[in-house]
Design an enzyme around this catalytic site. Structure first.
Site, PDB file in Angstrom:
ATOM      1  N   SER A 195      -2.365   1.862   0.681  1.00  0.00           N
ATOM      2  CA  SER A 195      -0.930   2.159   0.765  1.00  0.00           C
ATOM      3  C   SER A 195      -0.199   1.433   1.888  1.00  0.00           C
ATOM      4  CB  SER A 195      -0.711   3.668   0.897  1.00  0.00           C
ATOM      5  OG  SER A 195      -0.845   4.287  -0.376  1.00  0.00           O
ATOM      6  N   LYS A 234       2.381   2.722   9.063  1.00  0.00           N
ATOM      7  CA  LYS A 234       2.068   3.090   7.682  1.00  0.00           C
ATOM      8  C   LYS A 234       0.575   3.267   7.550  1.00  0.00           C
ATOM      9  CE  LYS A 234       2.787   4.186   3.507  1.00  0.00           C
ATOM     10  NZ  LYS A 234       1.626   5.112   3.690  1.00  0.00           N
ATOM     11  N   THR A 235       0.194   4.387   6.959  1.00  0.00           N
ATOM     12  CA  THR A 235      -1.225   4.658   6.688  1.00  0.00           C
ATOM     13  C   THR A 235      -1.613   4.092   5.325  1.00  0.00           C
ATOM     14  OG1 THR A 235      -0.642   6.787   5.709  1.00  0.00           O
ATOM     15  CG2 THR A 235      -1.298   6.787   8.037  1.00  0.00           C
ATOM     16  N   GLY A 236      -2.915   4.007   5.117  1.00  0.00           N
ATOM     17  CA  GLY A 236      -3.466   3.640   3.816  1.00  0.00           C
ATOM     18  C   GLY A 236      -4.847   4.244   3.689  1.00  0.00           C
TER      19      GLY A 236
END
Length: 270
Positions: free
Chosen positions: A79, A217-219
């Site tokens: 993501s 932003k995480t993923g």
């Protein structure tokens, strides 16, 4: 004679002409300080995980790398790809702005909070896969290929399907490449309109303190929680740093470890 000396000294102190010695500000844990990235030690934070951490000072252009081998390994962005996806969608006019709504189609998702309408901005904050999959389909294969090539984004491979290629599929990018991409986004040095980059940066804001703003932003590889990212930048008193954390766990764990390190080195203070 001593009495006269003490009298004069007391008078000067009272008038503020001379001062007494004080502890340097750096001894106060609440005072923000610039970080010498060459002195960062990430080892203690990765005792239980195989991973990498990169911190780049954008003023000095010095870069700290923990686990250089993994930092150069190309991995699926998960993501974190929502960032370039949003940039491309806005640039092409597929979405108007961060308030552009996509209606939930009624499909029940495993993550229950995704089961309602979303905007581009709220979809970024809640990492809503279906919203960004729909936008990728609207962008189309040709548009996506062209823009990933313009960005030199990872291996540029979208053969895994227009709405799947960044999710444990064909697109891969190394943590060091992510650092370079985030640096260009912070500097607004990507081939997008300035307004587009400013919008996406605004959507990435995670938290704001009196002296800092954290963007990120995480993923997460949802199938097994075995790959996690947290990427972004932090601006402390107008001093920017780019960071990337990647490890064999969820994006939430990657974010938590990153926050611990930023606090350890006084880039985030209470």
């Amino acid at each position: 004679m001593k009495k006269i000396f003490y009298y004069v000294l007391t008078l000067l102190l009272t008038l503020g002409i001379v001062g007494c010695s004080a502890q340097p500000e750096s001894n106060n844990p609440n005072i923000l300080s610039e970080v010498n990235v060459n002195q960062v030690q990430a080892d203690p934070f990765f005792k239980d995980h195989d991973g990498t951490f990169i911190l780049r000072d954008l003023k000095t252009e010095e870069t700290y790398i923990y686990n250089e081998q993994r930092a150069n390994e190309k991995l699926t962005p998960q993501s974190t790809f929502k960032v370039p996806n949003a940039l491309i969608g806005l640039q092409l006019g597929v979405v108007r702005d961060e308030y552009d709504i996509k209606k939930w189609d009624g499909t029940e998702h495993e993550i229950i909070s995704w089961n309602h309408d979303y905007t581009l901005g709220s979809g970024m904050r809640d990492s809503v896969v279906w919203y960004y999959q729909a936008m990728a389909r609207d962008i189309g294969e040709q548009g996506m290929k062209e823009w990933l090539h313009k960005l030199s984004y990872g291996n540029e491979n979208i053969s895994g399907g227009i709405d799947q290629f960044w999710l444990q599929s064909s697109l891969k990018i190394s943590p060091l490449e992510e650092v370079d991409f985030m640096e260009k986004l912070y500097k607004e040095d990507l081939p997008f309109d300035k307004s587009v980059m400013k919008t996406v940066k605004r959507m990435m804001i995670q938290e704001e303190g009196d002296h800092y703003i954290l963007y990120g932003k995480t993923g997460t590889r949802i199938t097994d929680m075995g790959l996690g990212w947290f990427v972004g930048f932090i601006v402390v008193e107008n001093h920017p740093y780019v960071f990337v954390t990647n490890l064999d766990d969820s994006g939430t764990v990657a974010k938590n470890i990153t926050l611990e390190m930023l606090k350890q080195y006084n880039l985030i203070t209470e």
